[in-house]
Design a protein around this motif. Structure first.
Motif, mmCIF file in Angstrom:
data_model
loop_
_atom_site.group_PDB
_atom_site.id
_atom_site.type_symbol
_atom_site.label_atom_id
_atom_site.label_comp_id
_atom_site.label_asym_id
_atom_site.label_seq_id
_atom_site.Cartn_x
_atom_site.Cartn_y
_atom_site.Cartn_z
ATOM 1 N N GLN A 12 29.304 50.358 57.049
ATOM 2 C CA GLN A 12 30.591 51.063 56.966
ATOM 3 C C GLN A 12 31.646 49.964 57.038
ATOM 4 O O GLN A 12 31.717 49.231 58.028
ATOM 5 C CB GLN A 12 30.738 52.042 58.127
ATOM 6 C CG GLN A 12 31.901 53.004 58.001
ATOM 7 C CD GLN A 12 31.517 54.291 57.292
ATOM 8 O OE1 GLN A 12 30.337 54.622 57.230
ATOM 9 N NE2 GLN A 12 32.494 54.989 56.747
ATOM 10 N N ALA A 17 36.324 51.827 60.573
ATOM 11 C CA ALA A 17 34.868 51.948 60.445
ATOM 12 C C ALA A 17 34.190 52.142 61.785
ATOM 13 O O ALA A 17 33.185 52.866 61.897
ATOM 14 C CB ALA A 17 34.302 50.708 59.745
ATOM 15 N N GLU A 20 33.077 55.552 63.376
ATOM 16 C CA GLU A 20 31.925 56.293 62.849
ATOM 17 C C GLU A 20 30.679 56.169 63.717
ATOM 18 O O GLU A 20 29.624 56.683 63.342
ATOM 19 C CB GLU A 20 31.603 55.807 61.425
ATOM 20 C CG GLU A 20 32.682 56.110 60.400
ATOM 21 C CD GLU A 20 32.900 57.611 60.220
ATOM 22 O OE1 GLU A 20 31.896 58.352 60.159
ATOM 23 O OE2 GLU A 20 34.061 58.038 60.151
#
Length: 386
Positions: A12, A17, A20
């Motif tokens: 990611q 990011a 996540e």
């Protein structure tokens, strides 16, 4: 001839990011992670943010924050014991290269019997440890996408290189937002580390078309943005380019290999506690000057990718520009000499033979375009003092 490529299963990349993590854990079927980090990440509030996010998703976690710069066997022991006696199904590694390298070692040793020395190269470690979600907070080591970890054995001050698929994180969440708070010194050291990964990955004897594509792209991102990130840490465009460049360089050298700079850098770090990226920076101009005659086209291509030479330049001209730039970069980023760092000259020279032996035994010098003898490594160490 084909090339065996190893990558994280999940990546990611981009701003946010790191948010996540809960979704990645769920996709992996993991419900009880151990967060491995350091006290700086805790103090900056990164870990409490992750804990709160996990709690919102009903995911229970614990934190091990006792990792140290340049991890050692003793510094990871408590983490190994925590994993062996805990009921964890995954690890979230948050921080620079040291916490991520520590997490890789803990993930293997926590699941398998033995000591770190049992997993040292030339053994190739393909056994799987606990799955790791790596969240880098520096643009430098690329550890989030590599099959390597480095742990120092305090008994003989050896930085042990450990290699294999077992050390590759399952997921890498590459979020440049986490680098905006980095001070200039760390920005410089980790940035030159990333540039070294890219350059060595390209000239390595194990380079291949896939790794070439990654490291050339990395050089195009890192070289024009490193100074900007150093001088203005809030420059998001430069930070984003550095973060992506670091990851691409990591992918490249993990699937090619580093060379003489890294082989010589590890003993300097082990004996004198010089941060890894900084010792790479100290060595890069000298080692490049030593090596360039054996791969002039490759080094010239690197100069062109970095934007310091153009297609009209001859290879000789491009290579001279590369040597000039590496020294100018060190000067502008205030890379200290060994003496300025505080290393004792007498002690340094007394250890040259031992450092050269450790460099040779790491295997990295044999990947160099010009393979050095032990005596030649000693001579480079001597010149480095000057």
């Amino acid at each position: 001839m084909s090339t065996h490529i190893i990558l994280p299963r999940i990546m990611q990349v981009g701003a946010g990011a790191s948010q996540e993590i809960p979704n990645i854990l769920t996709s992996l079927g993991c419900k009880r992670p151990l967060i491995i980090t350091d006290k700086v990440m805790v103090s900056l509030g990164y870990i409490s943010t992750i804990e709160s996010s996990l709690l919102e998703h009903s995911i229970d976690c614990h934190v091990f924050d006792a990792t140290v710069p340049e991890p050692t066997i003793s510094s990871i022991t408590a983490g190994v014991n925590q994993v062996r006696h805990g009921d964890y199904d995954s690890i979230i590694a948050v921080g620079g290269g040291s916490p991520i390298d520590s997490a890789k070692a803990i993930a293997i040793l926590g699941k398998h019997d033995g000591t770190m020395r049992d997993f040292k190269f030339p053994r190739i470690v393909n056994e799987s440890g606990l799955p790791i979600i790596a969240v880098p907070t520096t643009a430098g080591t690329g550890s989030e996408v590599t099959k390597f970890t480095i742990i120092t054995d305090e008994a003989n001050d050896e930085k042990m290189l450990c290699v294999g698929m077992g050390f590759m994180p399952v997921a890498a969440l590459v979020d440049y937002d986490l680098t905006l708070s980095l001070p200039p010194r760390i920005t410089a050291d980790t940035g030159i580390d990333a540039l070294t990964h890219a350059l060595e990955g390209y000239v390595s004897r194990k380079a291949n078309p896939y790794s070439d594509s990654q490291v050339l792209a990395a050089m195009r991102l890192i070289a024009p943005n490193l100074r900007a990130a150093f001088h203005d840490g809030t420059n998001k465009q430069a930070r984003e380019a550095m973060m992506l460049g670091s990851t691409l360089a990591g992918i490249g050298f993990s699937n090619a290999s580093v060379a003489l700079v890294h082989g010589m850098s590890r003993p300097i770090g082990a004996f004198f506690h010089v941060p890894h990226g900084l010792s790479n920076a100290m060595l890069l101009p000298s080692v490049t000057a030593f090596s360039i005659e054996a791969a002039p086209k490759r080094y010239a291509d690197s100069a062109r990718a970095m934007g310091i030479a153009n297609q009209a330049d001859s290879d000789d001209c491009a290579n001279q520009k590369l040597l000039d730039e590496l020294q100018a970069l060190n000067d502008e980023l205030q890379v200290p000499t060994l003496a300025e760092f505080g290393i004792d000259k007498e002690q340094y020279f007394s250890l040259l033979n031992e450092m050269a032996s450790q460099a040779m035994s790491s295997g990295s010098p044999s990947n160099n375009p010009r393979i050095p003898s032990k005596d030649e490594i000693v001579e480079i160490y001597k010149k480095l003092w000057k």
